[in-house]
Design an enzyme around this catalytic site. Structure first.
Site, PDB file in Angstrom:
ATOM      1  N   ASN A  24       0.861  -1.177   0.000  1.00 49.00           N
ATOM      2  CA  ASN A  24       0.000   0.000   0.000  1.00 49.00           C
ATOM      3  C   ASN A  24       0.905   1.236   0.000  1.00 49.00           C
ATOM      4  OD1 ASN A  24      -2.871   0.881   2.138  1.00 49.00           O
ATOM      5  ND2 ASN A  24      -2.257   1.642   0.144  1.00 49.00           N
ATOM      6  N   GLN A  77      -2.304   6.749  -1.073  1.00 51.00           N
ATOM      7  CA  GLN A  77      -2.726   7.792  -0.145  1.00 51.00           C
ATOM      8  C   GLN A  77      -1.603   8.800   0.065  1.00 51.00           C
ATOM      9  OE1 GLN A  77      -3.643   4.480   0.784  1.00 51.00           O
ATOM     10  NE2 GLN A  77      -5.740   4.922   0.151  1.00 51.00           N
ATOM     11  N   CYS A  80      -6.178   5.265   7.783  1.00 48.67           N
ATOM     12  CA  CYS A  80      -5.604   4.252   6.892  1.00 48.67           C
ATOM     13  C   CYS A  80      -4.699   3.372   7.742  1.00 48.67           C
ATOM     14  CB  CYS A  80      -4.827   4.911   5.758  1.00 48.67           C
ATOM     15  SG  CYS A  80      -3.935   3.726   4.719  1.00 48.67           S
ATOM     16  N   GLY A  81      -5.024   2.098   7.842  1.00 51.48           N
ATOM     17  CA  GLY A  81      -4.301   1.200   8.727  1.00 51.48           C
ATOM     18  C   GLY A  81      -2.845   1.024   8.362  1.00 51.48           C
ATOM     19  N   ASN A  82      -2.554   0.792   7.083  1.00 52.02           N
ATOM     20  CA  ASN A  82      -1.164   0.608   6.672  1.00 52.02           C
ATOM     21  C   ASN A  82      -0.357   1.886   6.847  1.00 52.02           C
ATOM     22  OD1 ASN A  82      -1.193  -2.162   5.849  1.00 52.02           O
ATOM     23  ND2 ASN A  82      -2.360  -1.560   4.044  1.00 52.02           N
ATOM     24  N   HIS A 103     -16.528  -0.106   5.732  1.00 50.01           N
ATOM     25  CA  HIS A 103     -16.170  -1.273   4.921  1.00 50.01           C
ATOM     26  C   HIS A 103     -17.377  -2.177   4.743  1.00 50.01           C
ATOM     27  CE1 HIS A 103     -11.737  -0.904   4.843  1.00 50.01           C
ATOM     28  NE2 HIS A 103     -11.937  -0.222   5.952  1.00 50.01           N
ATOM     29  N   ASN A 125     -15.448   1.216   1.388  1.00 49.19           N
ATOM     30  CA  ASN A 125     -14.379   0.350   0.900  1.00 49.19           C
ATOM     31  C   ASN A 125     -14.971  -1.043   0.716  1.00 49.19           C
ATOM     32  OD1 ASN A 125     -11.900   2.195   1.348  1.00 49.19           O
ATOM     33  ND2 ASN A 125     -12.929   2.241   3.328  1.00 49.19           N
ATOM     34  N   GLU A 139     -10.595   0.117  -2.833  1.00 48.89           N
ATOM     35  CA  GLU A 139     -10.562   1.143  -1.804  1.00 48.89           C
ATOM     36  C   GLU A 139     -11.268   2.404  -2.266  1.00 48.89           C
ATOM     37  OE1 GLU A 139      -7.223   2.736   1.386  1.00 48.89           O
ATOM     38  OE2 GLU A 139      -6.710   1.233  -0.131  1.00 48.89           O
ATOM     39  N   ARG A 140     -12.125   2.925  -1.419  1.00 46.72           N
ATOM     40  CA  ARG A 140     -12.870   4.148  -1.702  1.00 46.72           C
ATOM     41  C   ARG A 140     -11.916   5.279  -2.067  1.00 46.72           C
ATOM     42  NH1 ARG A 140     -15.511   7.115   3.467  1.00 46.72           N
ATOM     43  NH2 ARG A 140     -13.359   6.690   4.059  1.00 46.72           N
ATOM     44  N   CYS A 188      -4.884  -3.107   2.062  1.00 42.95           N
ATOM     45  CA  CYS A 188      -5.717  -2.155   2.806  1.00 42.95           C
ATOM     46  C   CYS A 188      -5.761  -2.652   4.244  1.00 42.95           C
ATOM     47  CB  CYS A 188      -7.121  -2.077   2.213  1.00 42.95           C
ATOM     48  SG  CYS A 188      -8.233  -0.977   3.131  1.00 42.95           S
ATOM     49  N   GLY A 189      -5.097  -1.929   5.140  1.00 43.99           N
ATOM     50  CA  GLY A 189      -4.993  -2.364   6.527  1.00 43.99           C
ATOM     51  C   GLY A 189      -6.330  -2.406   7.249  1.00 43.99           C
ATOM     52  N   THR A 190      -7.102  -1.326   7.126  1.00 44.38           N
ATOM     53  CA  THR A 190      -8.418  -1.341   7.764  1.00 44.38           C
ATOM     54  C   THR A 190      -9.310  -2.379   7.104  1.00 44.38           C
ATOM     55  OG1 THR A 190      -9.145   0.496   6.350  1.00 44.38           O
ATOM     56  CG2 THR A 190      -8.316   1.054   8.555  1.00 44.38           C
ATOM     57  N   GLY A 191      -9.094  -2.614   5.793  1.00 42.17           N
ATOM     58  CA  GLY A 191      -9.859  -3.644   5.093  1.00 42.17           C
ATOM     59  C   GLY A 191      -9.551  -5.027   5.616  1.00 42.17           C
TER      60      GLY A 191
END
Length: 277
Positions: free
Chosen positions: A13, A43, A70-72, A158, A189, A207-208, A216-219
Site C-alpha cells: 500500500n 494515499q 488508513c491502517g497501513n 467497509h 471500501n 478502496e474508496r 488495505c490495513g483497515t480492510g
C-alpha cells in the site's frame, strides 16, 4: 518553494508522507490530484501536531478526497515517529480516532485499531439492518454473483463480501459499482474475502477513492471481524493481500483489533512550487 517527502509502503500500500509538524500542509482536492499525477500514490499523508497524541495523521486518497484513517499508513507513520523519538510506542490521532502503534520488529509495527464499530449507524448505512449480513447483492435478483456481505467500520466504512471470485475484472467492476451505492452515505471500501482456513483469509480490496490497491490495513481488519462474526474464521488470522501478509487479532478481552505488518521506505523526493504549499 519546496517540500521534502518520504515514499513508503505497508504490504504494498503506497504512500507519500509529508512532515507538517512545523509547516502546515493542506492541499485541496485539485492539489492532491496534481501531486498524484507527478508522484503516484494510494494515499497522501501529512504528519501534523496533536494536542492529545504524539502526532495527527491526515489522509487523502488519490482522487483528492480526505478520509478518516488508513491502517497501513498508521504503521508507516508510527515507525517514522518511533525512529525519530527512539521510543517503542506512540499515539497517533486521526479523524477516525486515536491509535497506538508499537514496534514489533526491525521493520514491523503493530497498530491497535480499537474496537470495530458494528451498529448500522456507525458504519454508517443509510437504513437500519443487521451488519453481520446486510441486504445487498451484485447481479440478477434470482441468481446474484454475491450477496449478504458484512459491514464494519474500522474508523472508516467497509463492506465485506465472502467469495472466491477475486480476479481483477470482477473486483474492479463490482468494487466501483458498490463504492458509491446509496446504502453507504459516506461511500464504502469494498472487500472480497476468500476464507482459506479458520486462521487464513485471502483478501482483495477496492478502496474508496483509490481503487484496487496492493493492501488495505483497515480492510484486513474489517475482513477478519466480518468473517469471525459469521463463524467462518476465529478471531485471529493471517490475511493475504496482493502486497504481502498482515496479522489480524480481534482480542477477546478488550474487543480491540490489532494489526501487525511490515513497513518499507522506498525513497525520498521533493514537491515543488504550488504542490508544496
Amino acid at each position: 518553494m519546496s517540500r521534502p517527502f518520504v515514499r513508503m509502503n505497508g504490504a504494498g500500500n503506497a504512500f507519500i508522507v509529508v512532515n507538517a509538524l512545523e509547516r502546515s500542509f493542506r492541499p485541496d482536492g485539485d492539489g492532491v490530484r496534481a501531486i498524484h499525477a507527478q508522484h503516484p500514490f494510494d494515499q497522501l499523508i501529512a504528519i501534523e501536531p496533536s494536542e492529545t497524541g504524539d502526532a495527527f495523521m491526515r489522509v487523502w486518497n488519490a482522487d483528492g478526497g480526505q478520509v478518516e484513517t488508513c491502517g497501513n499508513a498508521l504503521r508507516c507513520v508510527g515507525w517514522l515517529l518511533m525512529q525519530s523519538t527512539g521510543r517503542d510506542r506512540v499515539v497517533i490521532d486521526t479523524l477516525g480516532g486515536p491509535t497506538t502503534a508499537t514496534r514489533a520488529g526491525e521493520h514491523r509495527v503493530q497498530v491497535d485499531m480499537g474496537p470495530p464499530r458494528l451498529a448500522w449507524d456507525e458504519v454508517p448505512l443509510a437504513e437500519e439492518m443487521d451488519t453481520r449480513g446486510i441486504e445487498l447483492q451484485i447481479g440478477p435478483i434470482d441468481n446474484p454473483a454475491m450477496h449478504t456481505p458484512g459491514a464494519v467500520s474500522m474508523g472508516n466504512p467497509h463492506v465485506v463480501f465472502f467469495t472466491d471470485r477475486q480476479d481483477d475484472a470482477f473486483v474492479r467492476g463490482s468494487g466501483s459499482l458498490i463504492e458509491h451505492h446509496p446504502l453507504f452515505p459516506e461511500g464504502v471500501n469494498v472487500g472480497f474475502a476468500n476464507v482459506l482456513a479458520p486462521d487464513r483469509i485471502r483478501l482483495r480490496v477496492w478502496e474508496r477513492g483509490a481503487g484496487l490497491t496492493q493492501a488495505c490495513g483497515t480492510g484486513a481488519c474489517a475482513a477478519l471481524v466480518a468473517t469471525a462474526r459469521r463463524g467462518l474464521t476465529g478471531r485471529h488470522a493471517a490475511v493475504e493481500v496482493d502486497g504481502g501478509e498482515l496479522r489480524i487479532d480481534w482480542d477477546e478481552d478488550t474487543g480491540h483489533v490489532l494489526m501487525t505488518g511490515p513497513v518499507e521506505i522506498e525513497g525520498t523526493g521533493t514537491l515543488q512550487g504550488t504542490l508544496a504549499a
